[in-house]
Design an enzyme around this catalytic site. Structure first.
Site, PDB file in Angstrom:
ATOM      1  N   ASN A  10      11.955  -7.002 -39.774  1.00 56.89           N
ATOM      2  CA  ASN A  10      11.708  -8.078 -38.721  1.00 56.89           C
ATOM      3  C   ASN A  10      12.012  -9.382 -39.639  1.00 56.89           C
ATOM      4  OD1 ASN A  10      10.260  -9.933 -37.471  1.00 56.89           O
ATOM      5  ND2 ASN A  10       8.262  -8.977 -37.819  1.00 56.89           N
ATOM      6  N   TRP A  11      13.033 -10.201 -39.063  1.00 58.63           N
ATOM      7  CA  TRP A  11      13.196 -11.284 -39.771  1.00 58.63           C
ATOM      8  C   TRP A  11      12.412 -12.310 -39.329  1.00 58.63           C
ATOM      9  CZ3 TRP A  11      19.541 -11.002 -39.722  1.00 58.63           C
ATOM     10  CH2 TRP A  11      19.713 -10.028 -40.827  1.00 58.63           C
ATOM     11  N   LYS A  12      11.552 -12.166 -38.598  1.00 56.52           N
ATOM     12  CA  LYS A  12      10.548 -13.243 -38.067  1.00 56.52           C
ATOM     13  C   LYS A  12      11.428 -14.513 -37.744  1.00 56.52           C
ATOM     14  CE  LYS A  12       7.074 -11.096 -40.791  1.00 56.52           C
ATOM     15  NZ  LYS A  12       5.818 -11.173 -41.438  1.00 56.52           N
ATOM     16  N   HIS A  96       3.149  -7.835 -32.336  1.00 51.46           N
ATOM     17  CA  HIS A  96       2.906  -7.835 -33.970  1.00 51.46           C
ATOM     18  C   HIS A  96       1.786  -8.838 -34.197  1.00 51.46           C
ATOM     19  CE1 HIS A  96       3.933  -9.552 -37.816  1.00 51.46           C
ATOM     20  NE2 HIS A  96       4.564  -8.553 -38.019  1.00 51.46           N
ATOM     21  N   GLU A  98       1.354 -11.420 -35.726  1.00 54.47           N
ATOM     22  CA  GLU A  98       1.301 -12.998 -35.793  1.00 54.47           C
ATOM     23  C   GLU A  98       1.333 -13.295 -34.636  1.00 54.47           C
ATOM     24  OE1 GLU A  98       5.006 -12.808 -38.358  1.00 54.47           O
ATOM     25  OE2 GLU A  98       3.631 -12.253 -40.276  1.00 54.47           O
ATOM     26  N   GLU A 168       0.049  -1.807 -39.143  1.00 55.69           N
ATOM     27  CA  GLU A 168       0.259  -2.879 -40.094  1.00 55.69           C
ATOM     28  C   GLU A 168      -0.967  -3.482 -40.156  1.00 55.69           C
ATOM     29  OE1 GLU A 168       4.824  -4.472 -40.030  1.00 55.69           O
ATOM     30  OE2 GLU A 168       3.582  -5.637 -38.554  1.00 55.69           O
ATOM     31  N   GLY A 174       2.792  -9.760 -45.580  1.00 52.56           N
ATOM     32  CA  GLY A 174       3.270 -10.887 -46.351  1.00 52.56           C
ATOM     33  C   GLY A 174       2.459 -11.451 -47.294  1.00 52.56           C
ATOM     34  N   SER A 214       3.938  -5.576 -46.716  1.00 54.85           N
ATOM     35  CA  SER A 214       4.490  -5.680 -48.126  1.00 54.85           C
ATOM     36  C   SER A 214       5.261  -4.366 -48.634  1.00 54.85           C
ATOM     37  CB  SER A 214       3.453  -6.017 -48.943  1.00 54.85           C
ATOM     38  OG  SER A 214       2.970  -7.498 -48.511  1.00 54.85           O
ATOM     39  N   GLY A 235       9.038  -6.739 -43.484  1.00 52.96           N
ATOM     40  CA  GLY A 235       9.108  -8.346 -43.155  1.00 52.96           C
ATOM     41  C   GLY A 235      10.228  -8.881 -44.422  1.00 52.96           C
ATOM     42  N   GLY A 236       9.336  -9.585 -45.229  1.00 53.84           N
ATOM     43  CA  GLY A 236       9.978 -10.324 -46.201  1.00 53.84           C
ATOM     44  C   GLY A 236      11.005  -9.545 -47.193  1.00 53.84           C
TER      45      GLY A 236
HETATM   46  C1  PEP Z   1       5.716  -7.681 -40.980  1.00 53.95           C
HETATM   47  O1  PEP Z   1       5.813  -8.905 -40.746  1.00 53.95           O
HETATM   48  O2  PEP Z   1       5.910  -6.785 -40.147  1.00 53.95           O
HETATM   49  C2  PEP Z   1       5.557  -7.115 -42.346  1.00 53.95           C
HETATM   50  C3  PEP Z   1       5.326  -6.016 -42.586  1.00 53.95           C
HETATM   51  O3  PEP Z   1       5.890  -8.249 -43.364  1.00 53.95           O
HETATM   52  P1  PEP Z   1       5.768  -8.223 -44.960  1.00 53.95           P
HETATM   53  O4  PEP Z   1       6.914  -6.850 -45.048  1.00 53.95           O
HETATM   54  O5  PEP Z   1       6.405  -9.273 -45.287  1.00 53.95           O
HETATM   55  O6  PEP Z   1       4.532  -7.726 -45.193  1.00 53.95           O
END
Ligand code: PEP
Length: 252
Positions: A10-12, A96, A98, A168, A174, A214, A235-236
């Site tokens: 997920n590149w957000k 999600h 966010e 999640e 994050g 993470s 994500g990251g």
């Molecule tokens: C996400 O946003 O779905 C996520 C899991 O982010 P990260 O891997 O950066 O914690």
């Protein structure tokens, strides 16, 4: 039951279209021979076309980060399911944390988005998870119960045959704090049994449950070794092709 692993990025709100194209091309080359795992990246809407071209002919599939439930109309700023299908999307991330936290997403709107995705043959990735205070108050299972029962209200067994759920924990997104493999396994097993109770053991057995929070090259293997962890939503660590490819190739 053997479930095919599914690693999604997920590149957000990162990367312009040219930046996204470059990363997509690098990733496509790095995972060209990844035959034993499903891979997806979800760039921003403006980069969907560039990424579609960048991953063409590779095992990487295209996903979107959200959709609106109407097909077309006066809904300024929204994107419809047919638009995503025409852009080459196979998957769509829904609910999600966010979006729940910053954009007013509720279980009811999640439900409408899942309906719309299914009506257009997009595979929904339903995101669920508890906050840190909810975990501390031992409300993790009741929070997930509500998110899953309300999010999936009104769907038949057949509707949900391709559904993916991403667990999640909000406190792990994050933050660099990953759930331990035991914490992830406990919740994934709970979600699987809940789906079994709501629908049927056959759906529970085939349901792919991703862990998100993470995930990195250094922790993916131990998470994937758990019985009920079938993949990851990243994500990251999905933003850089080399790093993400190491997560995709966790089995090598
Ligand atoms: C996400 O946003 O779905 C996520 C899991 O982010 P990260 O891997 O950066 O914690």
């Amino acid at each position: 039951m053997a479930r095919r692993p599914f690693i999604a990025g997920n590149w957000k709100m990162h990367k312009t279209a040219p930046e996204a194209a470059k990363t997509a091309e690098q990733l496509a080359a790095l995972v060209a021979d990844a035959a034993d795992v499903d891979v997806m990246i979800a760039p921003t809407f403006t980069a969907l076309e560039a990424v579609r071209k960048g991953i063409e002919g590779s095992p990487v599939a295209l996903g979107a980060q959200n959709l609106f439930w109407e097909t077309e109309g006066a809904y300024t700023g929204e994107i419809s399911p047919p638009m995503l299908v025409a852009a080459g999307c196979k998957y769509v991330i829904i609910g999600h944390s966010e979006r729940r936290e910053y954009f007013g997403e509720t279980d009811e709107t999640v439900n409408k988005r899942i309906r719309a995705a299914l009506d257009h043959n997009l595979i929904p990735i339903l995101c669920v998870g508890e906050s840190e205070s909810q975990r501390e108050a031992e409300k993790t299972f009741s929070v997930l119960d509500k998110q899953i029962k309300n999010g999936l209200q009104g769907f038949s067994l057949d509707d949900l045959k391709d559904l993916v759920i991403a667990y999640e924990p909000v406190w792990a997104i994050g933050t660099g704090k990953t759930a331990t493999k035991e914490q992830a396994q406990e919740v994934h097993a709970y979600i699987r049994s809940l789906i079994g109770d709501m629908y049927a053991k056959s759906l529970a057995d085939s349901l792919r449950i991703q862990y998100g929070g993470s995930v990195k090259p250094g922790n993916i293997k131990e998470l994937m070794d758990m019985d009920d962890v079938d993949g990851a939503l990243v994500g990251g660590a999905s933003l850089e092709a080399e790093t993400f490819s190491k997560i995709v190739r966790f089995n090598k």
